[in-house]
Design a protein around this motif. Structure first.
Motif, PDB file in Angstrom:
ATOM      1  N   ARG A 224       0.087  -3.786   1.097  1.00 58.79           N
ATOM      2  CA  ARG A 224      -0.746  -2.666   1.571  1.00 58.79           C
ATOM      3  C   ARG A 224      -1.853  -2.278   0.592  1.00 58.79           C
ATOM      4  NH1 ARG A 224       2.470   1.484   3.563  1.00 58.79           N
ATOM      5  NH2 ARG A 224       4.093  -0.050   3.727  1.00 58.79           N
ATOM      6  N   HIS A 225      -1.739  -2.748  -0.638  1.00 60.85           N
ATOM      7  CA  HIS A 225      -2.733  -2.413  -1.658  1.00 60.85           C
ATOM      8  C   HIS A 225      -3.785  -3.507  -1.866  1.00 60.85           C
ATOM      9  CE1 HIS A 225      -0.266   1.009  -2.642  1.00 60.85           C
ATOM     10  NE2 HIS A 225       0.776   0.203  -2.742  1.00 60.85           N
ATOM     11  N   LEU A 226      -3.590  -4.647  -1.198  1.00 58.22           N
ATOM     12  CA  LEU A 226      -4.526  -5.758  -1.375  1.00 58.22           C
ATOM     13  C   LEU A 226      -5.866  -5.465  -0.711  1.00 58.22           C
ATOM     14  CD1 LEU A 226      -2.291  -8.885  -0.716  1.00 58.22           C
ATOM     15  CD2 LEU A 226      -3.073  -8.004  -2.915  1.00 58.22           C
ATOM     16  N   THR A 227      -6.906  -5.908  -1.368  1.00 53.16           N
ATOM     17  CA  THR A 227      -8.252  -5.794  -0.813  1.00 53.16           C
ATOM     18  C   THR A 227      -8.789  -7.204  -0.547  1.00 53.16           C
ATOM     19  OG1 THR A 227      -9.333  -5.939  -2.970  1.00 53.16           O
ATOM     20  CG2 THR A 227      -8.692  -3.719  -2.206  1.00 53.16           C
TER      21      THR A 227
ATOM     22  N   GLU B 215      -1.787  -4.123  10.788  1.00 52.75           N
ATOM     23  CA  GLU B 215      -0.753  -3.994  11.820  1.00 52.75           C
ATOM     24  C   GLU B 215       0.572  -3.561  11.215  1.00 52.75           C
ATOM     25  OE1 GLU B 215      -0.390  -7.446  14.296  1.00 52.75           O
ATOM     26  OE2 GLU B 215      -2.530  -7.465  14.756  1.00 52.75           O
ATOM     27  N   LEU B 216       0.914  -4.075  10.043  1.00 52.32           N
ATOM     28  CA  LEU B 216       2.138  -3.658   9.372  1.00 52.32           C
ATOM     29  C   LEU B 216       2.095  -2.165   9.043  1.00 52.32           C
ATOM     30  CD1 LEU B 216       2.803  -6.524   6.794  1.00 52.32           C
ATOM     31  CD2 LEU B 216       4.132  -6.020   8.849  1.00 52.32           C
ATOM     32  N   ASP B 217       0.942  -1.721   8.548  1.00 49.44           N
ATOM     33  CA  ASP B 217       0.792  -0.304   8.217  1.00 49.44           C
ATOM     34  C   ASP B 217       0.908   0.561   9.453  1.00 49.44           C
ATOM     35  OD1 ASP B 217       0.522  -0.736   5.500  1.00 49.44           O
ATOM     36  OD2 ASP B 217      -1.665  -0.693   5.524  1.00 49.44           O
ATOM     37  N   GLN B 218       0.315   0.131  10.579  1.00 49.35           N
ATOM     38  CA  GLN B 218       0.397   0.883  11.823  1.00 49.35           C
ATOM     39  C   GLN B 218       1.845   0.949  12.320  1.00 49.35           C
ATOM     40  OE1 GLN B 218      -2.386  -1.030  14.438  1.00 49.35           O
ATOM     41  NE2 GLN B 218      -4.149  -0.076  13.475  1.00 49.35           N
TER      42      GLN B 218
ATOM     43  N   ALA C 160       4.504   0.805  10.496  1.00 48.24           N
ATOM     44  CA  ALA C 160       5.236   1.696   9.596  1.00 48.24           C
ATOM     45  C   ALA C 160       4.965   3.153   9.936  1.00 48.24           C
ATOM     46  CB  ALA C 160       4.868   1.408   8.149  1.00 48.24           C
ATOM     47  N   ASP C 161       3.745   3.459  10.366  1.00 46.76           N
ATOM     48  CA  ASP C 161       3.397   4.830  10.734  1.00 46.76           C
ATOM     49  C   ASP C 161       4.125   5.273  11.992  1.00 46.76           C
ATOM     50  OD1 ASP C 161       1.718   5.057   8.567  1.00 46.76           O
ATOM     51  OD2 ASP C 161      -0.122   4.670   9.705  1.00 46.76           O
ATOM     52  N   VAL C 162       4.369   4.327  12.908  1.00 50.06           N
ATOM     53  CA  VAL C 162       5.021   4.626  14.181  1.00 50.06           C
ATOM     54  C   VAL C 162       6.515   4.789  13.968  1.00 50.06           C
ATOM     55  CG1 VAL C 162       5.582   3.693  16.458  1.00 50.06           C
ATOM     56  CG2 VAL C 162       3.255   3.466  15.553  1.00 50.06           C
ATOM     57  N   ALA C 163       7.090   4.003  13.068  1.00 48.35           N
ATOM     58  CA  ALA C 163       8.549   4.005  12.853  1.00 48.35           C
ATOM     59  C   ALA C 163       9.059   5.266  12.229  1.00 48.35           C
ATOM     60  CB  ALA C 163       8.938   2.835  11.974  1.00 48.35           C
TER      61      ALA C 163
END
Length: 66
Positions: free
Chosen positions: A32-35, A58-61, A63-66
């Protein structure tokens, strides 16, 4: 159950980068920190960078839903 970054990369069709990620100690916490610059610096090709950044979003999204 621990997530396997190598499997995740394979599922994206980017398994050839598994050793590169392992060698740079990139795990799911670091993702999540990679640019784009980080990915470029370690040698990930442009198309793969785009796919990776989209998959990370998509992984971050998820995680937000879970």
């Amino acid at each position: 159950m621990a997530r396997d970054i190598s499997k995740w990369l394979n599922d994206l069709g980017l398994g050839k980068y598994a050793d590169l990620f392992a060698g740079n100690e990139i795990d799911f916490d670091a993702l999540r920190h990679l640019t784009e610059e980080d990915l470029r610096e370690i040698g990930v090709a442009l198309g793969a960078r785009r796919k990776l950044l989209a998959a990370i979003a998509e992984l971050d999204q998820a995680a937000d839903v879970a």
